[in-house]
Design a protein around this motif. Sequence first.
Motif, PDB file in Angstrom:
ATOM      1  N   UNK A  75       0.837  -1.207   0.000  1.00  0.00           N
ATOM      2  CA  UNK A  75       0.000   0.000   0.000  1.00  0.00           C
ATOM      3  C   UNK A  75       0.867   1.250   0.000  1.00  0.00           C
ATOM      4  N   UNK A  76       1.881   1.235   0.864  1.00  0.00           N
ATOM      5  CA  UNK A  76       2.707   2.440   0.963  1.00  0.00           C
ATOM      6  C   UNK A  76       3.456   2.716  -0.332  1.00  0.00           C
ATOM      7  N   UNK A  77       4.031   1.657  -0.907  1.00  0.00           N
ATOM      8  CA  UNK A  77       4.785   1.869  -2.147  1.00  0.00           C
ATOM      9  C   UNK A  77       3.853   2.368  -3.233  1.00  0.00           C
ATOM     10  N   UNK A  78       2.669   1.742  -3.344  1.00  0.00           N
ATOM     11  CA  UNK A  78       1.740   2.141  -4.403  1.00  0.00           C
ATOM     12  C   UNK A  78       1.323   3.594  -4.220  1.00  0.00           C
ATOM     13  N   UNK A  79       1.036   3.977  -2.970  1.00  0.00           N
ATOM     14  CA  UNK A  79       0.586   5.349  -2.744  1.00  0.00           C
ATOM     15  C   UNK A  79       1.704   6.330  -3.073  1.00  0.00           C
ATOM     16  N   UNK A 121       4.093  10.192  -9.364  1.00  0.00           N
ATOM     17  CA  UNK A 121       3.691  10.283 -10.762  1.00  0.00           C
ATOM     18  C   UNK A 121       2.728  11.453 -10.957  1.00  0.00           C
ATOM     19  N   UNK A 122       1.813  11.619  -9.988  1.00  0.00           N
ATOM     20  CA  UNK A 122       0.857  12.713 -10.113  1.00  0.00           C
ATOM     21  C   UNK A 122       1.577  14.061 -10.077  1.00  0.00           C
ATOM     22  N   UNK A 123       2.542  14.205  -9.188  1.00  0.00           N
ATOM     23  CA  UNK A 123       3.275  15.464  -9.100  1.00  0.00           C
ATOM     24  C   UNK A 123       4.012  15.726 -10.411  1.00  0.00           C
ATOM     25  N   UNK A 124       4.612  14.669 -10.956  1.00  0.00           N
ATOM     26  CA  UNK A 124       5.296  14.840 -12.242  1.00  0.00           C
ATOM     27  C   UNK A 124       4.323  15.277 -13.326  1.00  0.00           C
ATOM     28  N   UNK A 172      -7.618   6.072  -6.047  1.00  0.00           N
ATOM     29  CA  UNK A 172      -8.035   4.666  -5.995  1.00  0.00           C
ATOM     30  C   UNK A 172      -7.198   3.894  -4.997  1.00  0.00           C
ATOM     31  N   UNK A 173      -5.886   4.155  -5.007  1.00  0.00           N
ATOM     32  CA  UNK A 173      -5.026   3.460  -4.054  1.00  0.00           C
ATOM     33  C   UNK A 173      -5.457   3.834  -2.638  1.00  0.00           C
ATOM     34  N   UNK A 174      -5.709   5.122  -2.422  1.00  0.00           N
ATOM     35  CA  UNK A 174      -6.112   5.561  -1.084  1.00  0.00           C
ATOM     36  C   UNK A 174      -7.468   4.976  -0.708  1.00  0.00           C
ATOM     37  N   UNK A 175      -8.372   4.912  -1.668  1.00  0.00           N
ATOM     38  CA  UNK A 175      -9.718   4.432  -1.359  1.00  0.00           C
ATOM     39  C   UNK A 175      -9.733   2.933  -1.082  1.00  0.00           C
ATOM     40  N   UNK A 189      -4.948 -10.434  -1.153  1.00  0.00           N
ATOM     41  CA  UNK A 189      -3.953 -10.254  -2.217  1.00  0.00           C
ATOM     42  C   UNK A 189      -3.684  -8.780  -2.518  1.00  0.00           C
ATOM     43  N   UNK A 190      -3.370  -8.053  -1.450  1.00  0.00           N
ATOM     44  CA  UNK A 190      -3.145  -6.614  -1.586  1.00  0.00           C
ATOM     45  C   UNK A 190      -1.998  -6.332  -2.542  1.00  0.00           C
ATOM     46  N   UNK A 191      -0.954  -7.159  -2.436  1.00  0.00           N
ATOM     47  CA  UNK A 191       0.228  -6.950  -3.276  1.00  0.00           C
ATOM     48  C   UNK A 191      -0.159  -6.964  -4.751  1.00  0.00           C
ATOM     49  N   UNK A 192      -0.871  -8.024  -5.149  1.00  0.00           N
ATOM     50  CA  UNK A 192      -1.254  -8.154  -6.558  1.00  0.00           C
ATOM     51  C   UNK A 192      -2.187  -7.024  -6.976  1.00  0.00           C
ATOM     52  N   UNK A 193      -3.065  -6.636  -6.047  1.00  0.00           N
ATOM     53  CA  UNK A 193      -4.025  -5.569  -6.341  1.00  0.00           C
ATOM     54  C   UNK A 193      -3.298  -4.272  -6.686  1.00  0.00           C
ATOM     55  N   UNK A 194      -2.325  -3.938  -5.858  1.00  0.00           N
ATOM     56  CA  UNK A 194      -1.610  -2.675  -6.079  1.00  0.00           C
ATOM     57  C   UNK A 194      -0.785  -2.754  -7.371  1.00  0.00           C
TER      58      UNK A 194
END
Lengths: 483, 503
Positions: free
Chosen positions: B36-40, B46-49, B104-107, B115-120
């Motif tokens: 979760x942390x890495x994905x967020x 990416x958004x800032x870029x 989406x990641x936050x939500x 399977x959070x890993x695969x989801x992210x």
Amino acid sequence: MPVSAAPDFLPAVPEIALACAAMLLLLVGVFRGEGSARLVSWLSVLVLIGILALTARFDGARQVGFYGMFVTDPFALFMKALLLVGSAVSIVLSVRYNDDHRIARFEFPVLVLLASTGMMVMVSANDLITLYLGLELQSLALYVVASFDRDSVRSSEAGLKYFVLGALSSGMLLYGASMVYGFAGTTGFAALAKLLTTGAMPSAGLVIGVVFVMVGLAFKVSAVPFHMWVPDVYEGAPTPVTAFFSVAPKIAAIALFMRFLIEPFGGLLAEWRQIVVFLSIASMVLGSVAAIAQSNIKRLMAYSSIGHMGYALIGLAAASPSGIRGVLIYMAIYLFMNVGSFAVILCMRQHGRMLEGINDLAGLSRSQPGLALALAIFMFAMAGIPPTAGFFSKLYIFFAAIDAHLTGLAIIGVVASVVGAFYYLRIVKVMYFDEPAIAFDRPLAPELKAVLVVTAVVTLFFFLLPDPIVGGAEAAAASLFGR
Amino acid sequence: MSHWPLLSLVTFLPLVGAGFILTTRGEAETVARNARNIALSTSIIVFVLSIALWVEFDSSTASFQFVEQARWIKFGGLQINYHMGIDGISLFFVLLSTLLTVLCVAASWQSVHAQVKEYMIAFLVLETLMVGMFCALDFIVFYVFFEGVLIPMFLIIGVWGGPRRVYAAFKFFLYTLLGSVLMLLAILAIYFQTGSTDIEVALTHAFPFGLQKWLFLAFLASFAVKVPMWPVHTWLPDAHVEAPTAGSVILAGVLLKMGGYGLVRFSLPMFPLASHYFTPLMFALSAIAVIYTSLVALAQTDMKKLIAYSSVAHMGFVTMGIFAVTSEAVQGAMIQMLSHGLVSGALFLCVGVVYDRMHTRDIDRYGGLVYRMPAYAFVFMAFTLASVGLPGTSGFVGEFLILLGTFRVSTLECFLAATALFLGAAYMLYLYRRVIFGTITRDDLRNILDLSPREKAVFAPLLILVLWMGVYPSSFLVPIRASVDHLVQQVSAAQGVQRASAE
């Protein structure tokens, strides 16, 4: 007829070497007895690698030997490289399986080597006689290999079925070849090509002869309606043999199909194109529709391979350099996808027993994520979804079809690919969406793991570095037309 | 302008994040937290870029910016280049994709346990494919991204979806695939016309009219399914209902825009004559979509399904605006797409909030939420009104511009579409009344909790953007305008030539 100044058998050195090596290994097996299967297998793999290196030593020039009956050109080299890789990997896959099933005999790798010799001769055939020689050498070895698990009823049945139908098709092919000889007065491809360029109307007997030969070849590439043997043989034969059947002989047969139609009978394009188009449509449609109802994964792969041959035949129907290029790329990528898929199927074992049901894959993504990911990559590739290699193989085929104004064929092709996507997705669904039911044995054999990793990486990351395969295919296809 | 390959960074950075997640090992709980942390953090970077893209963007030109070009595949005559670039039409879609991925990641922080890993990983791969699709300037590159999106979305619906997820995932995949493969053939046909798969070349190529008609239909087969236009919209309600909340947000927010984007980017400029020829058909389909799906939405008992049908109606507006081919209408269509991306995404998140608590989307199971969840009632109201098109929200700007632009072309079409404003208000307010107002009749609703700080943080940026776009739309219209004006001029010039020669 141009006879090269170099010794006449030079173009056939790899084939001769392979045949000698096969006989040598047979002796090794005989003298060392029953326990030598493993040794002979690995030696055979080494031999195949050596032959591959030997083949690669040829430069791009076209060389004709045996008084014009045998030819080596970039096209033949490309196809030989593919089928040698296919044979070698099949032997690698078979070692552990044969041990486990108590069918580890040294004859198996030797037969594969002999079949490979036949296939190489087929690819290099420049005469109807050479064509038949290669085809029969290949087929006889394959009949035995199909029923290699001789105590299994299914395997024996597969071998017998393959033999009866194969003999029938060889008969047709031979009949067609004799008609061609009767009406053209020659069996040499070069002479036939010259005969047809004069512009005179080809005699009906010649056309009928060509059609008969095409029937025999269609049987070998398992194009519909000559596909009936495929599901039964695939299901009944030992799995490594099925893996072997689905790649190397297909590659050799489609190569022969292309050379036979393009080189000597390129002048009869208008006559044979409609047959190829029909074979192609029928194979694509049946391959995608009939596979939907299968529950055995080996049968499913059989229908899948029928469908794939249909796509490859689109490139042949285009009958242009870009079409042949497309077929070559298609077969190269098909080799990786297919061998990889069979490597996964070989991993489907529980308590040392092989499983073949699609539903046995349920929940694989949770019990063995790596294996599931690999099979998912292969399935998406076979369905032709980008960015996997399977997409690019279809792209080149459809590119050629549009180029040759075969738009209708292309549309049927893409629609069939959507239908086909359904059953590939079904496997992904079973692995990822369903609850785990069965845990497969672990750990996987190291050689299986290696094959899996290599094929999966090639299939997934083909788009990063496509040049080796695409460039090679381009040169090879050009050589088929550049006379 | 910077010399960084900014577009490639924005496109492929999520894959780097996915690679990191792949390497996480250890206890299930730790892996999930790290994933979760890495994905967020990846998606925020990416958004800032991508914000940098907006800042650096030159609004005065219609040509492509941040262009990157490299050789990729050479195959006989077929030279495929890795060619990326954005203009006013694609800029905001890139931003929309990167923003919605963060949300989406936050939500999904708490609602996804398995399977959070695969989801992210799936979401980050999806982000790469979406952004790449909006940036691609080569047809094959575009197609690879466009169709590649199907794989992660298929898995997201199928693995983390609801009870009928398998059916929905297959329907989604096969519907979209069938449309796409026909477009692939059209792309090859374009290659044989122009001698290149480059989009910039094709955009200025004059195709013969007879061919235009076929190519238009082939592209339409793909984009109409994606938009989705009536009658090929039936996959959408299924996919939305079964997908997890974040999947629905991406589906409605970005994937539907891929269709609209395709129509604006390809169909109009490449096939102006065919667009003109098929305008009555497109208007008819749009009007049916708007009115019919609005009526269907009125009858829904499932919240997600209702919002799904409202999406079809709103996208009907978009296709109408696009084929009106006036500057106002196309700008309106662009704004409407952005607005719909934010608003419908937010509405799906609203449904997700109560679904996480009650595990039902049945409208009848709710009622009187305003007493227990005042903050939620406020947020839901704001987005409901934005969806209806209340002045001061983004929805108004888009619909108003579309109606304005369409009125100049076809009064009847404008009238038909305007009825949807009324119907839209009816079904959205009806939904709102049933869920939020009334008295609490269910016992389990008496203890329901209001928005958590995390949920508020997810809604805040969406709310700000919706109001910003509604109050001061120029920030968004100015970068779009140059490209759209150029497009409209080009299309009307081509159509004018045709009319002149026909007379």
